[in-house]
Design a protein around this motif. Structure first.
Motif, PDB file in Angstrom:
ATOM      1  N   GLU A   1       0.825  -1.208   0.000  1.00 31.11           N
ATOM      2  CA  GLU A   1       0.000   0.000   0.000  1.00 31.11           C
ATOM      3  C   GLU A   1       0.860   1.259   0.000  1.00 31.11           C
ATOM      4  O   GLU A   1       0.546   2.240  -0.699  1.00 31.11           O
ATOM      5  N   GLU A   2       1.947   1.239   0.763  1.00 36.53           N
ATOM      6  CA  GLU A   2       2.839   2.401   0.808  1.00 36.53           C
ATOM      7  C   GLU A   2       3.547   2.591  -0.537  1.00 36.53           C
ATOM      8  O   GLU A   2       3.638   3.710  -1.059  1.00 36.53           O
TER       9      GLU A   2
ATOM     10  N   ARG B   1       1.608   4.160  -3.470  1.00 36.69           N
ATOM     11  CA  ARG B   1       1.351   5.604  -3.429  1.00 36.69           C
ATOM     12  C   ARG B   1       2.494   6.421  -4.033  1.00 36.69           C
ATOM     13  O   ARG B   1       2.356   7.631  -4.224  1.00 36.69           O
TER      14      ARG B   1
END
Length: 229
Positions: free
Chosen positions: A150-151, A154
């Protein structure tokens, strides 16, 4: 050199035959697997023999060794980084390396993002998973993978292309099965900026088993070039 070159050619033929047999036995006809030549301690002249045979992916383990050899490599092959990577060495790999397979922490992902942004490049990466939980190996624990995904998703200068692992030497099929399930589950989520098309697992001693469990890229060193001295 000539004798060693001939050995590389023979080894390449043997490996590709075994890959073909494994693919026919375990995989769908439309699926493919890439053969990466792992170049650690191998003379560039011998690496180029493998490229002449048809290898189009080279795997580097050490930044300093890559720096000393990169100018001598046949340009027909892409170079990817597969070793444990310190953040202070990232700047030596970007923009030249086509993929970094060993991103295993947010700290490292942040530095790859920073250097890639400076180079105005979107850097292909794999996230390395320590599927066996071995302290001696790099990789993020499987239970922490989703958070790192998820990090990384981004970050505008990172492109997550899949997963990489080095499993324990015992019960290898159990760990390949776990990686295959992890890979399939993440693929099914269709996360933005996460493109699960590479599952890099399988080395000289276990690449047939890795193909059985869905590997798309096998990393072969000693079986291709001979045992390291």
């Amino acid at each position: 050199m000539e004798r060693s070159a001939e050995q590389v050619r023979e080894n390449y033929k043997r490996i590709t035959d075994r890959i073909g047999e494994a693919m026919a036995k375990y995989r769908k006809p439309e699926e493919q697997v890439q053969l990466m030549a792992v170049t650690k301690t191998v003379d560039p002249a011998l690496v180029n023999v493998a490229v002449e045979c048809g290898v189009r992916l080279l795997g580097e383990n050490r930044v300093q060794e890559y720096e000393s050899k990169k100018a001598q490599y046949d340009p027909r092959a892409q170079v990817q980084f597969i070793g444990q990577l310190q953040t202070n060495k990232v700047k030596y790999l970007i923009p030249e390396i086509s993929m970094i397979q060993s991103v295993d922490s947010l700290h490292l992902a942040n530095e790859v993002e920073r250097i890639a942004a400076r180079a105005d490049k979107v850097q292909d990466i794999l996230l390395e998973v320590n599927i066996g939980g071995e302290e001696s190996k790099g990789g993020i624990p499987a239970e922490e993978l989703h958070g790192l995904l998820e990090e990384a998703a981004r970050k505008p200068h990172l492109h997550v292309c899949g997963l990489m692992t080095i499993p324990p030497k015992t019960d290898v099929e159990k760990y390949f099965f776990r990686m295959q399930k992890l890979f399939i589950d993440i693929s099914a989520e269709n996360m933005d900026n996460i493109d699960m098309h590479v599952l890099s697992m399988g080395m000289s001693g276990d690449y047939v088993e890795a193909i059985k469990y869905g590997s798309t890229l096998v990393r072969i060193g000693s079986a291709l070039f001979g045992a390291r001295g």
